[in-house]
Write an enzyme that holds these catalytic residues in place. Structure first.
Site, PDB file in Angstrom:
ATOM      1  N   HIS A 187       0.818  -1.209   0.000  1.00 48.05           N
ATOM      2  CA  HIS A 187       0.000   0.000   0.000  1.00 48.05           C
ATOM      3  C   HIS A 187       0.851   1.258   0.000  1.00 48.05           C
ATOM      4  O   HIS A 187       2.061   1.228   0.234  1.00 48.05           O
ATOM      5  CB  HIS A 187      -0.952   0.005   1.197  1.00 48.05           C
ATOM      6  CG  HIS A 187      -0.278   0.093   2.541  1.00 48.05           C
ATOM      7  ND1 HIS A 187       0.160   1.284   3.072  1.00 48.05           N
ATOM      8  CD2 HIS A 187       0.024  -0.876   3.455  1.00 48.05           C
ATOM      9  CE1 HIS A 187       0.701   1.056   4.266  1.00 48.05           C
ATOM     10  NE2 HIS A 187       0.633  -0.247   4.520  1.00 48.05           N
ATOM     11  N   CYS A 241       2.871  -4.712   6.976  1.00 49.76           N
ATOM     12  CA  CYS A 241       2.549  -4.398   5.588  1.00 49.76           C
ATOM     13  C   CYS A 241       3.776  -3.818   4.886  1.00 49.76           C
ATOM     14  O   CYS A 241       4.695  -3.311   5.518  1.00 49.76           O
ATOM     15  CB  CYS A 241       1.391  -3.410   5.516  1.00 49.76           C
ATOM     16  SG  CYS A 241      -0.224  -4.135   5.918  1.00 49.76           S
TER      17      CYS A 241
END
Length: 201
Positions: A161, A177
């Site tokens: 992301h 992440c």
């Protein structure tokens, strides 16, 4: 005429310069208006050159379109044809939040909603207000795009992301992440297909 040609050449050199085997995209970090949001420009001169988007030589047996994440070097490689890869600088999980394995891109979302997992809310109770989801926006931790990673067990909970924190690239600061500068995640998003293989190592 000569001046026009000279200016044109200058623009090309600025946009995509060559440094040995790499092709840099240094002009791609300016302000971007996207879906009604205006992403601020990134002070690229403050980003170490190895973490700027660039095409590099890359040998692998994996097929073009595969994403390979090198968590130690803080690079994400998108495999291309002819022994090349698009390389992006990334931020990765801090101590205790690292992970590795193989997954696939199951979903792609533009300006995603961020919902902190219950484990994160336990660690940071102030995030409880976003239990139902934090709306998209410039301050959303998922940034402008998110690629959702699933494996045989389903949703891994991990994402590739964007991030508004461009200065976190090249560091281990996330909860697992893989984060990219917003301008880079938009570029990656446009190149990657749903179903793409992702190898995190």
């Amino acid at each position: 005429m000569y001046l026009a040609v000279l200016l044109g050449l200058t623009a090309v050199i600025t946009g995509c310069s060559t440094d040995g085997p790499s092709r840099f995209f240094t002009a791609q970090y300016g302000a971007v208006t996207d879906a009604g949001y205006t992403l601020p420009s990134i002070p690229v001169e403050k980003v170490p050159s190895q973490f700027r988007r660039q095409i590099v030589s890359y040998k692998t047996a994996e097929k073009p379109g595969t994403i390979i994440v090198d968590t130690k070097q803080k690079f994400l490689f998108l495999v291309q044809e002819n022994g090349k890869a698009m390389r992006y600088g990334i931020g990765v999980g801090r101590d205790g939040f690292e992970w590795s394995g193989t997954a696939r891109v199951a979903l792609k979302r533009e300006w995603p909603t961020w919902t902190p997992p219950s484990e994160m809310i336990k660690r940071q109770p102030e995030l409880a207000k976003w239990r139902g989801g934090m709306p998209p926006g410039l301050n959303n931790p998922l940034g402008a795009r998110a690629l959702y990673l699933f494996n045989k067990g389903g949703d891994t909970g991990y994402r590739l992301h964007g991030t508004p924190e461009w200065n976190s690239i090249g560091k281990a600061m996330s909860s697992g992440c893989i984060r990219l500068m917003n301008q880079d995640i938009i570029d990656l998003y446009n190149r990657v297909q749903v179903g793409a293989k992702v190898i995190v190592q």
